[in-house]
Design a protein around this motif. Sequence first.
Motif, short mmCIF file in Angstrom:
data_model
loop_
_atom_site.label_atom_id
_atom_site.label_comp_id
_atom_site.label_asym_id
_atom_site.label_seq_id
_atom_site.Cartn_x
_atom_site.Cartn_y
_atom_site.Cartn_z
N VAL A 342 0.90 -1.16 0.00
CA VAL A 342 0.00 0.00 0.00
C VAL A 342 0.94 1.20 0.00
O VAL A 342 1.78 1.32 0.88
CB VAL A 342 -0.83 0.02 1.30
CG1 VAL A 342 -1.69 1.27 1.37
CG2 VAL A 342 -1.63 -1.25 1.43
N ALA A 343 0.82 2.07 -1.00
CA ALA A 343 1.75 3.20 -1.06
C ALA A 343 1.55 4.11 0.14
O ALA A 343 0.42 4.52 0.43
CB ALA A 343 1.54 3.98 -2.36
N PRO A 344 2.62 4.44 0.85
CA PRO A 344 2.49 5.39 1.95
C PRO A 344 2.06 6.74 1.39
O PRO A 344 2.38 7.05 0.24
CB PRO A 344 3.91 5.50 2.52
CG PRO A 344 4.68 4.37 1.94
CD PRO A 344 4.01 3.97 0.66
N SER A 345 1.35 7.52 2.19
CA SER A 345 0.83 8.78 1.65
C SER A 345 1.99 9.66 1.18
O SER A 345 3.01 9.78 1.86
CB SER A 345 -0.06 9.47 2.67
OG SER A 345 0.65 10.43 3.35
N GLY A 346 1.83 10.19 -0.01
CA GLY A 346 2.85 11.07 -0.58
C GLY A 346 3.96 10.33 -1.30
O GLY A 346 4.91 10.95 -1.78
N ASP A 348 5.18 7.70 -4.41
CA ASP A 348 4.86 7.00 -5.66
C ASP A 348 5.79 5.78 -5.71
O ASP A 348 7.01 5.91 -5.80
CB ASP A 348 5.12 7.97 -6.82
CG ASP A 348 4.99 7.29 -8.18
OD1 ASP A 348 5.00 6.05 -8.25
OD2 ASP A 348 4.91 8.02 -9.19
N LEU A 349 5.21 4.59 -5.65
CA LEU A 349 6.02 3.37 -5.54
C LEU A 349 6.97 3.21 -6.72
O LEU A 349 8.13 2.81 -6.56
CB LEU A 349 5.13 2.14 -5.43
CG LEU A 349 4.34 1.99 -4.12
CD1 LEU A 349 3.44 0.75 -4.19
CD2 LEU A 349 5.27 1.90 -2.92
N ARG A 350 6.50 3.52 -7.92
CA ARG A 350 7.37 3.34 -9.09
C ARG A 350 8.56 4.30 -9.03
O ARG A 350 9.68 3.93 -9.36
CB ARG A 350 6.59 3.52 -10.38
CG ARG A 350 5.65 2.35 -10.58
CD ARG A 350 5.21 2.20 -12.03
NE ARG A 350 4.56 0.91 -12.14
CZ ARG A 350 5.13 -0.18 -12.64
NH1 ARG A 350 6.34 -0.13 -13.11
NH2 ARG A 350 4.48 -1.33 -12.68
N ALA A 351 8.28 5.52 -8.60
CA ALA A 351 9.37 6.50 -8.50
C ALA A 351 10.36 6.06 -7.42
O ALA A 351 11.58 6.17 -7.58
CB ALA A 351 8.81 7.88 -8.19
#
Length: 496
Positions: A342-346, A348-351
């Motif tokens: 789950v991506a943490p707020s703020g 971007d997993l890909r970045a």
Amino acid sequence: MSSERLSLATLPGLPAPIARPDYDVGAAGIGIVHHGLGAFHRAHQAVYTDAILRGDPHWGICGVSLKTPRVIAALTPQDGLYTVLEKSAEGTSARVIGAVREMLFLGTQRDRVIARMTDPAVRVVTLTVTEKGYCHDPATGRLDLSHPDIAHDLAHSEAPVSAIGVLTAGLAARREAASGPINVICCDNLPHNGRTVEGILTAYAQASDPALAEWIGTHVAFPCTMVDRIVPATTDADIAEAGRLLGVADAAPVATEPYNSWVIENRFTSARPPWEHAGAQIVADVAPFETMKLRLLNGSHSTLAYLGFLSGYEFIWQASADPLLATLIERLMAEEVMPTLVAPSGVDLRAYGAQLILRFRNPALPHRTRQIAMDGSQKLPQRLLATVRERLVGGGSIAHLALAIAGWIRYASGTDEHGKAIAVSDPLAAKFAAVAAAARGNAAHIADGFLDLTEVFGADLSANAVFRRAVSRDVGGLFRDGVRRTLAVHIAQRGA
Ligand code: CS2
């Protein structure tokens, strides 16, 4: 290089570009006791602390070395000062850190360590004792009561040798002295590190003094943290570079990357340093940050370490620039790890993943594959196996993960592809050697022997046929075809 040493006396004369403490170093008080005075602490938590001492001078650090007095011997003539070298392709910048105000070696100064923990001005204990320093069962996260250091400390509570025994003795003394509540902040790469250490410490206290376990429950907070900075072991070249930049000698600099991150759970029982003023994030829930970091960064790091070492690479920057290994970790991250996060707020997993590849490729950081390969039994569960579990529940592919785990087994079996012995450093090294000896070079038996280690794989994965088949097939490939061909076939079979 000058024969003069970095110290409070030589600090004012350092060349202008060298960043240095902006507070009165000699006047800082002690508010933090840190266990594990290694390079990581000095390049991470001490740097955040250094940046807040001007506004809040009572948070100086008492650094405790548990195993060797080597760093203390180097830092004592320097009044605790040392250089952080931030290194990248663009060059090096140097900053002198003054946050470590006192240093104690457990081996000879145990009483002072315990006494320091009873100081009411001390409100925080931080820990970087590496994964194995917690004497726990890596698959379950629970205290291993049969661990020799724990058995020793339970029998000799007056002379503990483990971080857990010392910490418990310190907390017991603090309770006696009525010095008030305290925050214990784990900064190691364990899953849910605050909860895990709380469980370990409470179990230890229950075995030694149940009333203390109760006191810990009401007086000690264990915030979870995500710590992230790549800090290889200091080299002679780093020492020489620090001397050149400073014009005086520094016997214990640390070399690291420009990147630095610390996310801390907002769960404190007592005053704490305002680390957010230095860029740390204080959040309600660290789990998304921690899971992302352990599975993407550390999972890829271990994959590069094992398969990179077997490929003949000494350093991570070399392994991560290898096209086959780079493709493997890109696809491992994108296809098998990111779907579990789950991506943490703020964020971007890909970045984050793309930035990781650049961080690994930092040519100015000679991070040895062998250093990261150490203690795999303690690292695999949170770095790779937790992801495998989630993928298996969802029916997702585990092909890249299986190859990474097979790389660990191939490495830990103790000889490289040229028949040369590998110095496997791991608390379970003797078990690995026994498995390898019993298998007599038969890859299927080696895979089976390793997969039976429930202290690493847990009873569930050890018994999971899908998982066993995937890993065994890759162990077979690595032994039969070698790492390069196995990687090439792996990538080719799965499309570009
Ligand atoms: C590395 C970590 O040594 C290792 O096992 O994977 O120390 C890694 O460099 C840090 O966790 C980065 O934050």
